[in-house]
Design a protein around this motif. Structure first.
Motif, PDB file in Angstrom:
ATOM      1  N   VAL A 307      46.873  -9.247  27.895  1.00 13.24           N
ATOM      2  CA  VAL A 307      48.370  -9.889  26.545  1.00 13.24           C
ATOM      3  C   VAL A 307      48.596  -9.197  25.423  1.00 13.24           C
ATOM      4  O   VAL A 307      49.880  -8.161  25.357  1.00 13.24           O
ATOM      5  CB  VAL A 307      48.002 -11.329  25.811  1.00 13.24           C
ATOM      6  N   GLY A 308      47.090  -8.084  25.046  1.00 11.18           N
ATOM      7  CA  GLY A 308      46.797  -7.063  24.444  1.00 11.18           C
ATOM      8  C   GLY A 308      47.437  -6.037  24.423  1.00 11.18           C
ATOM      9  O   GLY A 308      48.506  -5.146  23.498  1.00 11.18           O
ATOM     10  N   MET A 309      47.167  -5.723  25.615  1.00  8.68           N
ATOM     11  CA  MET A 309      47.840  -4.269  25.676  1.00  8.68           C
ATOM     12  C   MET A 309      49.024  -3.981  26.496  1.00  8.68           C
ATOM     13  O   MET A 309      50.637  -3.297  26.093  1.00  8.68           O
ATOM     14  CB  MET A 309      47.580  -4.183  27.659  1.00  8.68           C
ATOM     15  N   ILE A 310      50.323  -5.242  26.924  1.00  3.89           N
ATOM     16  CA  ILE A 310      51.313  -6.222  26.822  1.00  3.89           C
ATOM     17  C   ILE A 310      52.108  -5.430  25.790  1.00  3.89           C
ATOM     18  O   ILE A 310      53.097  -5.023  26.322  1.00  3.89           O
ATOM     19  CB  ILE A 310      52.234  -6.882  27.206  1.00  3.89           C
ATOM     20  N   GLY A 311      51.558  -5.815  24.637  1.00  6.23           N
ATOM     21  CA  GLY A 311      51.926  -5.647  23.102  1.00  6.23           C
ATOM     22  C   GLY A 311      52.398  -3.973  22.833  1.00  6.23           C
ATOM     23  O   GLY A 311      53.327  -3.856  22.542  1.00  6.23           O
ATOM     24  N   VAL A 312      51.418  -3.517  23.659  1.00  7.49           N
ATOM     25  CA  VAL A 312      51.024  -2.670  23.460  1.00  7.49           C
ATOM     26  C   VAL A 312      52.320  -1.431  23.983  1.00  7.49           C
ATOM     27  O   VAL A 312      52.702  -0.368  23.293  1.00  7.49           O
ATOM     28  CB  VAL A 312      49.409  -1.402  23.401  1.00  7.49           C
ATOM     29  N   LEU A 313      52.042  -1.775  25.203  1.00  5.47           N
ATOM     30  CA  LEU A 313      53.020  -0.942  26.198  1.00  5.47           C
ATOM     31  C   LEU A 313      54.427  -1.058  25.759  1.00  5.47           C
ATOM     32  O   LEU A 313      54.925  -0.419  25.793  1.00  5.47           O
ATOM     33  CB  LEU A 313      52.654  -1.051  27.673  1.00  5.47           C
ATOM     34  N   SER A 314      54.820  -2.543  25.447  1.00  3.52           N
ATOM     35  CA  SER A 314      56.012  -2.969  24.799  1.00  3.52           C
ATOM     36  C   SER A 314      56.460  -1.663  23.215  1.00  3.52           C
ATOM     37  O   SER A 314      57.252  -1.167  23.531  1.00  3.52           O
ATOM     38  CB  SER A 314      55.987  -4.694  24.483  1.00  3.52           C
ATOM     39  N   ALA A 315      55.233  -1.747  22.695  1.00  2.31           N
ATOM     40  CA  ALA A 315      56.315  -0.928  21.251  1.00  2.31           C
ATOM     41  C   ALA A 315      56.376   0.403  21.666  1.00  2.31           C
ATOM     42  O   ALA A 315      56.933   1.227  21.147  1.00  2.31           O
ATOM     43  CB  ALA A 315      54.618  -1.100  20.612  1.00  2.31           C
ATOM     44  N   LEU A 316      55.394   1.140  22.419  1.00  2.63           N
ATOM     45  CA  LEU A 316      55.440   2.184  22.981  1.00  2.63           C
ATOM     46  C   LEU A 316      57.072   2.808  23.920  1.00  2.63           C
ATOM     47  O   LEU A 316      57.588   3.920  23.694  1.00  2.63           O
ATOM     48  CB  LEU A 316      54.412   3.165  24.144  1.00  2.63           C
ATOM     49  N   LEU A 317      57.398   1.564  24.866  1.00  2.00           N
ATOM     50  CA  LEU A 317      58.602   1.573  25.677  1.00  2.00           C
ATOM     51  C   LEU A 317      59.101   1.357  24.597  1.00  2.00           C
ATOM     52  O   LEU A 317      60.444   2.599  24.627  1.00  2.00           O
ATOM     53  CB  LEU A 317      58.784   0.594  26.428  1.00  2.00           C
ATOM     54  N   ALA A 318      59.451   0.774  23.848  1.00  2.00           N
ATOM     55  CA  ALA A 318      60.229   0.971  22.320  1.00  2.00           C
ATOM     56  C   ALA A 318      60.295   2.388  21.619  1.00  2.00           C
ATOM     57  O   ALA A 318      61.545   2.588  21.345  1.00  2.00           O
ATOM     58  CB  ALA A 318      60.613  -0.261  21.425  1.00  2.00           C
ATOM     59  N   MET A 319      59.217   2.759  21.498  1.00  2.00           N
ATOM     60  CA  MET A 319      59.271   3.812  20.354  1.00  2.00           C
ATOM     61  C   MET A 319      60.131   4.741  21.148  1.00  2.00           C
ATOM     62  O   MET A 319      60.157   5.919  20.116  1.00  2.00           O
ATOM     63  CB  MET A 319      58.275   3.751  19.636  1.00  2.00           C
TER      64      MET A 319
END
Length: 692
Positions: A307-319
């Protein structure tokens, strides 16, 4: 000329295509993001390790006739002693509850020895595993049970505690999201000093949060990943905190490149090439660290990993896609009133971090030794960390179920009002019941439901819940009843299993996290020494932050214990997130060294150019985790405090002084065995192109 125009048109079209794809994605995932809260599971069994006795008990109870039972305790109390009228009131209210609800057995009042308290255990299998039905049952009982004229009535027990805990988690997602957005907004406005620029990374972070929630829902539905209120809240903090950090680094580098490139598209391309590897490695370390939690025996921890990994990767992709596209489309004017003009030089001003780096470089050995001694001294505060946090102490604002628990503990010192649950094979139930009654520390035992080859037995000990005496009784029961194939569960047994699993998980996951982060750092920095230095720094920060927690949790905050998961979770987040700032600094230091700068000059230039953005990122990340301290759960308050303090220590002490001074002292040995560890002439020869 035509080819040049075609290339220009393509460059202009790319940002629009990226934004269009994100809008389409947001439309598709929006409905799924709204369902993220629906799949969060906050029952004790959802946090427990799969192999624990208490987990087996909970699973068998679900299969017994009527399914999972909701157990309550009505506590009637009057200082100085209950009156006859009080007892009649209690009996009438209990009868009303029995008339309005389907109870598993007829409630029987149990008076305390001093006559001040009367408790009625109430149990119903009506709600089953439906949390809404359970809450409705508990609320219905509380509406009927009420005291007057000095008679206090409290509804406690496992069912009431689960309802009170669930109501806390229901408010976490919305409260945490709004509070975090507010904190990030204020900080971005102060950092950028622009009325418009702060909106861009905030909008991108909001989109990333929606995508992360939708992906979290998908993880649960497709792979049955456990999603709890705790992991959902931390995912929100990670998306906004880490995402804002990546945005700060990218925007800072983009501002630099706009002075060197006329077209924003070209400036953004240069910015992504310059800081992209650092952002990618940074997110990679966090994702790798979180994925190590999959090895945890504890359901809540193993679920928090993906769940946390999904959050970090979503942030990476958006930024790295949406944010650059929007910035390019808006052009230079988004920086108004401090617009970086093409060909201009940045305004000369005294750099705080340049001054700090220069002062540290004068006496690097003394600064390094002093900083190390300070961190070591702070780490000694861990000796002041109190014992394991009890359930009755887990709320900052005491709910009714906890008040009932404390009243019972004072009124019935000779026995626990919180039963243990033994699940025994029906064929051996009589023998298990006899042995349970004869066991040391047991006050009473009684058989309950049977079905599916299992029989439920309630055991009351002579010790208060979650005390050393009760722990010894649980362990003795498990040793005695194990030969009969019986399991011992219940709230106190669950807490014991949680603590045991946390201890096991620390010994397994800590080495995994260190190894995963080390490998990523070696690949990025092409060195063995620099990664070891960064890992030593973040471990020291973790120890110091825990030590500061030990100095304030009890004496200042009044907490009566430490959450058993604090050590592991704070380690994972501080190591994975703390290394980020080391990556930002070291990557720039390596870039300067590759451009021919001497070791000391490379270190000071890297600190001067990245110090401001690292400080800004550290403050933002610390502030987002500090939002956890506003929640009414002691475990989340402790976790948020330790991570926030650790990030600030890492940002303003370790990165600024200790890593910089260590780099100055190690000189080229910092990059051993990579090519930068060799003489400058050898490096220059390797960088020269081969003759054609």
């Amino acid at each position: 000329m035509g080819a040049e125009k075609t290339g220009t048109r393509r460059r202009r079209a790319v940002p629009w295509v990226v934004v269009g794809l994100w809008v389409a994605a947001l439309v598709l995932v929006g409905p799924l993001a709204g369902k993220f809260g629906e799949v969060q599971q906050n029952r004790a069994v959802d946090y427990l390790p799969g192999s624990a006795d208490s987990t087996q008990v909970a699973r068998v109870q679900d299969e017994l006739p009527g399914g999972e039972s909701t157990d309550l305790v009505l506590v009637y109390h009057r200082d100085g002693g209950l009156t006859a009228a009080d007892r009649r009131t209690a009996a009438g209210q209990v009868a009303g509850i029995a008339d309005g609800h389907e109870l598993s057995r007829e409630p029987r009042g149990i008076p305390s020895a001093d006559g001040s308290t009367l408790m009625y255990p109430v149990s119903s299998t009506g709600p089953g595993q439906d949390e809404e039905a359970r809450d409705a049952f508990v609320d219905g009982v509380r509406e009927i049970a009420g005291g007057t004229g000095g008679l206090s009535v409290e509804v406690g027990g496992p069912g009431a505690l689960a309802t009170d805990m669930g109501k806390v988690f229901e408010t976490i997602d919305g409260t945490l999201l709004l509070a975090t957005l507010g904190v990030v907004t204020v900080l971005l406005v102060l950092i950028y000093r622009s009325p418009f620029l702060w909106l861009v990374p905030l909008a991108a972070a909001g989109v990333a949060a929606a995508v992360a929630m939708a992906a979290g829902y998908g993880l649960h539905e497709l792979f049955d990943v456990t999603v709890t209120g705790q992991s959902g809240g931390i995912m929100t903090v990670l998306v906004l905190g880490a995402g804002t950090d990546y945005a700060l680094l990218l925007v800072s580098r983009y501002r630099e490149e706009l002075r060197r490139h006329e077209r924003p598209y070209d400036a953004m391309g240069a910015a992504l090439r310059g800081c992209g590897p650092a952002i990618l490695a940074s997110s990679g370390t966090v994702a790798a660290g979180l994925l190590c939690l999959l090895a945890a025996d504890l359901n809540s921890s193993s679920g928090m990993g993906p769940v946390g990994m999904i959050g970090v990767l979503s942030a990476l992709l958006a930024m790295t896609t949406l944010l650059p596209a929007i910035l390019v489309l808006l052009g230079r004017r988004v920086f108004w009133p401090l617009i970086p003009a093409f060909g201009s030089a940045p305004r000369a001003r005294r750099s705080l971090f340049a001054a700090m780096g220069t002062s540290a470089a004068r006496r690097p050995a003394a600064v390094l030794a002093g900083g190390g001694i300070l961190l070591g001294a702070l780490a000694l505060g861990t000796l002041n960390l109190t014992g394991q946090l009890k359930q009755e102490d887990s709320f900052t604002d005491r709910p009714e179920s906890i008040s009932a628990m404390r009243t019972l503990a004072e009124a019935y010192p000779e026995r626990s009002a919180q039963p243990l649950t033994v699940i025994a094979p029906t064929g051996r139930a009589d023998a298990v019941l006899d042995e349970a009654r004869a066991a040391a520390g047991v006050a009473e035992a009684a058989a309950g439901r049977s079905g599916g080859g299992w029989t439920e037995i309630s055991v009351f000990t002579t010790a208060a819940p979650e005390t050393a005496r009760e722990t010894r009784a649980i362990e003795a029961l498990r040793d005695t009843l194990d030969e009969h194939g019986a399991y011992v569960g219940g709230l106190s047994a669950q807490q014991l299993d949680l603590a045991d699993s946390e201890s096991r998980d620390r010994s397994v996951i800590v080495p995994l996290v260190l190894a995963a982060v080390f490998v990523i750092l070696v690949v990025l920095l092409r060195s063995l020494v620099a990664p070891l230095l960064l890992l030593a720094a973040v471990v020291a920060v973790w120890g110091a932050a825990l030590g500061i927690g030990g100095l304030v949790f009890g004496p200042l905050f009044g907490f009566a214990g430490t959450d058993p998961g604090l050590g592991l979770l704070s380690f994972v987040f501080l190591v994975a997130l703390g290394v980020d700032y080391g990556i930002f600094l070291m990557h720039r230091m390596r870039e300067e060294s590759l451009n021919g700068a001497a070791p000391q000059a490379a270190a000071l230039t890297a600190l001067r150019t990245t110090g401001g953005v690292i400080a800004s990122a550290g403050v933002v990340l610390a502030a987002t985790f500090a939002v956890l301290t506003t929640l009414p759960l002691v475990g989340l308050v402790e976790l948020g405090f330790v991570i926030a303090v650790g990030v600030l220590l890492d940002t303003f002490l370790v990165r600024t002084y200790l890593v910089t001074t260590a780099s100055v002292l190690l000189r080229r040995r910092m990059w051993w065995p990579g090519r930068l560890s060799r003489a400058p002439e050898a490096v220059r020869r390797e960088r020269q192109p081969e003759p054609v």
